[in-house]
Design a protein around this motif. Structure first.
Motif, PDB file in Angstrom:
ATOM      1  N   MET A 164       0.861  -1.177   0.000  1.00 12.50           N
ATOM      2  CA  MET A 164       0.000   0.000   0.000  1.00 12.50           C
ATOM      3  C   MET A 164       0.898   1.228   0.000  1.00 12.50           C
ATOM      4  O   MET A 164       1.581   1.514   0.983  1.00 12.50           O
ATOM      5  N   GLY A 165       0.928   1.945  -1.139  1.00 14.40           N
ATOM      6  CA  GLY A 165       1.753   3.132  -1.236  1.00 14.40           C
ATOM      7  C   GLY A 165       1.089   4.319  -0.566  1.00 14.40           C
ATOM      8  O   GLY A 165      -0.136   4.433  -0.553  1.00 14.40           O
ATOM      9  N   TRP A 166       1.904   5.193  -0.005  1.00 14.51           N
ATOM     10  CA  TRP A 166       1.379   6.424   0.584  1.00 14.51           C
ATOM     11  C   TRP A 166       2.352   7.566   0.298  1.00 14.51           C
ATOM     12  O   TRP A 166       3.554   7.357   0.103  1.00 14.51           O
ATOM     13  N   GLY A 167       1.813   8.764   0.217  1.00 12.63           N
ATOM     14  CA  GLY A 167       2.629   9.949   0.001  1.00 12.63           C
ATOM     15  C   GLY A 167       1.953  11.159   0.617  1.00 12.63           C
ATOM     16  O   GLY A 167       0.731  11.295   0.541  1.00 12.63           O
ATOM     17  N   VAL A 168       2.732  11.998   1.247  1.00 14.20           N
ATOM     18  CA  VAL A 168       2.208  13.209   1.879  1.00 14.20           C
ATOM     19  C   VAL A 168       2.869  14.411   1.231  1.00 14.20           C
ATOM     20  O   VAL A 168       4.097  14.461   1.094  1.00 14.20           O
ATOM     21  N   ILE A 169       2.029  15.360   0.817  1.00 13.16           N
ATOM     22  CA  ILE A 169       2.518  16.619   0.256  1.00 13.16           C
ATOM     23  C   ILE A 169       1.881  17.769   1.029  1.00 13.16           C
ATOM     24  O   ILE A 169       0.896  17.574   1.744  1.00 13.16           O
ATOM     25  N   GLU A 170       2.469  18.941   0.863  1.00 12.59           N
ATOM     26  CA  GLU A 170       1.918  20.133   1.493  1.00 12.59           C
ATOM     27  C   GLU A 170       1.562  21.138   0.418  1.00 12.59           C
ATOM     28  O   GLU A 170       2.343  21.366  -0.511  1.00 12.59           O
ATOM     29  N   MET A 171       0.373  21.710   0.537  1.00 14.81           N
ATOM     30  CA  MET A 171      -0.084  22.759  -0.380  1.00 14.81           C
ATOM     31  C   MET A 171       0.166  24.105   0.289  1.00 14.81           C
ATOM     32  O   MET A 171      -0.201  24.310   1.435  1.00 14.81           O
ATOM     33  N   ASP A 172       0.779  25.013  -0.456  1.00 13.04           N
ATOM     34  CA  ASP A 172       0.947  26.388   0.004  1.00 13.04           C
ATOM     35  C   ASP A 172       0.533  27.258  -1.168  1.00 13.04           C
ATOM     36  O   ASP A 172       1.351  27.558  -2.044  1.00 13.04           O
ATOM     37  N   GLY A 173      -0.754  27.621  -1.220  1.00 11.56           N
ATOM     38  CA  GLY A 173      -1.282  28.299  -2.406  1.00 11.56           C
ATOM     39  C   GLY A 173      -1.148  27.360  -3.582  1.00 11.56           C
ATOM     40  O   GLY A 173      -1.501  26.187  -3.494  1.00 11.56           O
ATOM     41  N   ARG A 202       1.673  26.267  -4.751  1.00 13.60           N
ATOM     42  CA  ARG A 202       2.893  25.469  -4.622  1.00 13.60           C
ATOM     43  C   ARG A 202       2.629  24.164  -3.881  1.00 13.60           C
ATOM     44  O   ARG A 202       1.869  24.128  -2.918  1.00 13.60           O
ATOM     45  N   LEU A 203       3.312  23.124  -4.334  1.00 13.34           N
ATOM     46  CA  LEU A 203       3.247  21.831  -3.672  1.00 13.34           C
ATOM     47  C   LEU A 203       4.650  21.455  -3.212  1.00 13.34           C
ATOM     48  O   LEU A 203       5.631  21.730  -3.897  1.00 13.34           O
ATOM     49  N   ARG A 204       4.732  20.821  -2.039  1.00  9.00           N
ATOM     50  CA  ARG A 204       6.022  20.411  -1.495  1.00  9.00           C
ATOM     51  C   ARG A 204       5.908  18.990  -0.969  1.00  9.00           C
ATOM     52  O   ARG A 204       4.928  18.638  -0.309  1.00  9.00           O
ATOM     53  N   HIS A 205       6.910  18.184  -1.280  1.00  9.03           N
ATOM     54  CA  HIS A 205       6.957  16.801  -0.805  1.00  9.03           C
ATOM     55  C   HIS A 205       7.276  16.783   0.681  1.00  9.03           C
ATOM     56  O   HIS A 205       8.183  17.481   1.139  1.00  9.03           O
ATOM     57  N   ILE A 206       6.517  15.992   1.433  1.00 14.07           N
ATOM     58  CA  ILE A 206       6.791  15.806   2.861  1.00 14.07           C
ATOM     59  C   ILE A 206       7.412  14.429   3.091  1.00 14.07           C
ATOM     60  O   ILE A 206       8.483  14.310   3.664  1.00 14.07           O
ATOM     61  N   VAL A 229       8.740  16.466 -11.492  1.00 14.64           N
ATOM     62  CA  VAL A 229       8.707  17.869 -11.934  1.00 14.64           C
ATOM     63  C   VAL A 229       7.937  18.726 -10.922  1.00 14.64           C
ATOM     64  O   VAL A 229       8.362  19.830 -10.570  1.00 14.64           O
ATOM     65  N   GLN A 230       6.810  18.210 -10.446  1.00 13.00           N
ATOM     66  CA  GLN A 230       5.957  18.986  -9.546  1.00 13.00           C
ATOM     67  C   GLN A 230       6.432  18.968  -8.099  1.00 13.00           C
ATOM     68  O   GLN A 230       6.045  19.842  -7.317  1.00 13.00           O
ATOM     69  N   LEU A 231       7.258  17.984  -7.753  1.00 15.57           N
ATOM     70  CA  LEU A 231       7.814  17.885  -6.405  1.00 15.57           C
ATOM     71  C   LEU A 231       9.341  17.772  -6.521  1.00 15.57           C
ATOM     72  O   LEU A 231       9.910  16.691  -6.339  1.00 15.57           O
ATOM     73  N   PRO A 232      10.019  18.871  -6.838  1.00  8.46           N
ATOM     74  CA  PRO A 232      11.465  18.820  -7.087  1.00  8.46           C
ATOM     75  C   PRO A 232      12.236  18.168  -5.928  1.00  8.46           C
ATOM     76  O   PRO A 232      11.958  18.423  -4.759  1.00  8.46           O
ATOM     77  N   GLY A 233      13.166  17.307  -6.297  1.00  8.71           N
ATOM     78  CA  GLY A 233      14.015  16.655  -5.313  1.00  8.71           C
ATOM     79  C   GLY A 233      13.414  15.406  -4.679  1.00  8.71           C
ATOM     80  O   GLY A 233      14.062  14.761  -3.857  1.00  8.71           O
TER      81      GLY A 233
END
Length: 169
Positions: A13-22, A24-28, A128-132
């Motif tokens: 079961m894959g999971w991923g958490v990101i953060e929205m700031d307006g 912008r999206l950031r990988h957590i 591309v959308q979550l650099p690094g």
């Protein structure tokens, strides 16, 4: 706002958490919860539930999204995937988190722009959308794509209901 994406699977079961700031999206974080194929179904589902609850506790997401089940060639496999999907819906719901559901083609269209994109294209656009970002596995990459899809839909909903800044009625 933190968004949890879940790619349901009985073995992984894959999971991923990101953060929205307006906009912008950031990988957590991202990862995979594994269940042992040698265990009986109940034990496997329990492992997935406890693992997903631990992810929710650790990252405290505000929203969650799950990929909808598609029908496999094998009816038994489809039923088992449906049970894993039930866990993916239950764990966030038990934590009081609203859960969005998206068809695989909707996720691909949102992330890549094409509803029938290949896995490699999806993974490229997630990078591309979550650099690094570094994926724990292909299942975790799919979960991040689901989180991105949900974030974009939440952003679109916010834009549609936000009052006009020009003052015009």
């Amino acid at each position: 706002m933190k968004v949890l994406g879940i790619d349901p699977g009985l073995r992984n079961m894959g999971w991923g958490v990101i953060e929205m700031d307006g906009p912008r999206l950031r990988h957590i974080a991202n990862g995979v919860i594994h269940s042992d194929g040698a265990d009986d179904l109940g034990a496997r589902l329990s492992t997935l539930f406890r693992g997903l609850c631990a992810v929710i506790t650790a990252h405290a997401p505000d929203a969650a999204a799950v990929e909808q089940t598609f029908v496999n060639k094998d009816a038994t496999g489809t039923l088992k995937l449906g049970q894993a999907r039930g866990i993916a819906l239950l764990a966030p719901a038990e934590a009081g988190i609203a859960v969005g559901e998206y068809a695989p083609n909707a996720v691909k269209k949102t992330v890549v722009g094409v509803g029938h994109a290949a896995k490699e294209q999806v993974q490229h656009m997630v990078r591309v959308q979550l650099p690094g970002v570094r994926f724990d596995s292909p299942d975790a990459a799919d979960a991040l794509a689901i989180a991105i899809c949900h974030a974009r839909h939440l952003q679109g909903r916010t834009l549609r209901i936000a009052p006009s800044r020009s003052g015009a009625a």
